[in-house]
Design an enzyme around this catalytic site. Structure first.
Site, PDB file in Angstrom:
ATOM      1  N   CYS A 162      11.610  87.875  72.709  1.00 10.74           N
ATOM      2  CA  CYS A 162      12.185  86.272  72.797  1.00 10.74           C
ATOM      3  C   CYS A 162      12.559  85.939  73.984  1.00 10.74           C
ATOM      4  O   CYS A 162      12.586  86.564  75.018  1.00 10.74           O
ATOM      5  CB  CYS A 162      13.496  86.305  71.662  1.00 10.74           C
ATOM      6  SG  CYS A 162      14.722  87.286  72.458  1.00 10.74           S
ATOM      7  N   ASP A 216      10.953  93.461  69.244  1.00 10.66           N
ATOM      8  CA  ASP A 216      10.620  93.148  70.520  1.00 10.66           C
ATOM      9  C   ASP A 216      10.404  94.454  71.354  1.00 10.66           C
ATOM     10  O   ASP A 216      11.084  95.412  71.100  1.00 10.66           O
ATOM     11  CB  ASP A 216      11.597  92.182  70.945  1.00 10.66           C
ATOM     12  CG  ASP A 216      11.684  90.831  70.272  1.00 10.66           C
ATOM     13  OD1 ASP A 216      10.507  90.477  69.579  1.00 10.66           O
ATOM     14  OD2 ASP A 216      12.527  90.098  70.485  1.00 10.66           O
ATOM     15  N   CYS A 240      19.243  91.580  73.245  1.00  6.98           N
ATOM     16  CA  CYS A 240      18.103  91.506  73.997  1.00  6.98           C
ATOM     17  C   CYS A 240      18.550  91.897  75.384  1.00  6.98           C
ATOM     18  O   CYS A 240      17.436  92.273  76.071  1.00  6.98           O
ATOM     19  CB  CYS A 240      17.492  89.993  74.121  1.00  6.98           C
ATOM     20  SG  CYS A 240      17.941  89.349  72.492  1.00  6.98           S
ATOM     21  N   CYS A 277      14.472  93.355  65.545  1.00  7.31           N
ATOM     22  CA  CYS A 277      13.652  92.192  65.858  1.00  7.31           C
ATOM     23  C   CYS A 277      12.040  92.747  66.203  1.00  7.31           C
ATOM     24  O   CYS A 277      11.234  91.602  66.014  1.00  7.31           O
ATOM     25  CB  CYS A 277      14.251  91.405  66.939  1.00  7.31           C
ATOM     26  SG  CYS A 277      14.201  92.437  68.367  1.00  7.31           S
TER      27      CYS A 277
HETATM   28 FE1  FES Z   1      14.999  90.967  69.982  1.00  7.82          FE
HETATM   29 FE2  FES Z   1      15.415  89.255  71.499  1.00  7.82          FE
HETATM   30  S1  FES Z   1      15.426  88.816  69.343  1.00  7.82           S
HETATM   31  S2  FES Z   1      15.049  90.894  71.979  1.00  7.82           S
END
Ligand code: FES
Length: 123
Positions: A58, A35, A102, A33
């Site tokens: 997110c 992140d 996450c 993702c």
């Molecule tokens: Fe990657 Fe939440 S979608 S940390």
């Protein structure tokens, strides 16, 4: 998609930012993702006296890092190492299955920060 608790924490996150004079830092990312989560801590005499996070991610990542930092403040390093992403999910009263990773970021960032602290101690 998120329950009320997650939304509440996401909208009013606690412990956001960077601990002044931190002596532990952990930064982790999820390749899928993209992140990124960073956790800084001030550890004194084996106790986490402060912890903060910076998360570029997110809502579940923000809620997980806010919750996880809150759960380890005042704890010993050993206790913090026992914190798992499942504990964070329980505290958040659940996360959607596709958002479990996450919460793993929070567990990993804490472990990495403590690892950093232990390396500094060994120097
Ligand atoms: Fe990657 Fe939440 S979608 S940390």
């Amino acid at each position: 998609m998120y329950n009320e608790k997650v939304m509440e924490v996401f909208k009013n996150p606690q412990h956001m930012g960077e601990v002044e004079n931190y002596n532990a830092i952990g930064t982790v990312g999820n390749e899928t993702c993209g992140d990124i989560m960073q956790i800084t801590m001030r550890i004194e005499d084996g106790i986490i006296v402060d912890a903060k996070f910076k998360t570029f991610g997110c809502a579940a990542a923000v809620a997980s890092s806010s919750t996880a930092t809150g759960m380890i403040i005042g704890k010993t390093v050993e206790e913090a190492l026992k914190l798992t992403n499942k504990d964070v999910i329980t505290e958040l009263e659940g996360l959607p299955p596709q958002k479990i990773h996450c919460s793993v970021l929070a567990e990993d960032a804490i472990r990495m920060a403590i690892d950093d602290y232990q390396k500094r101690q060994a120097q």
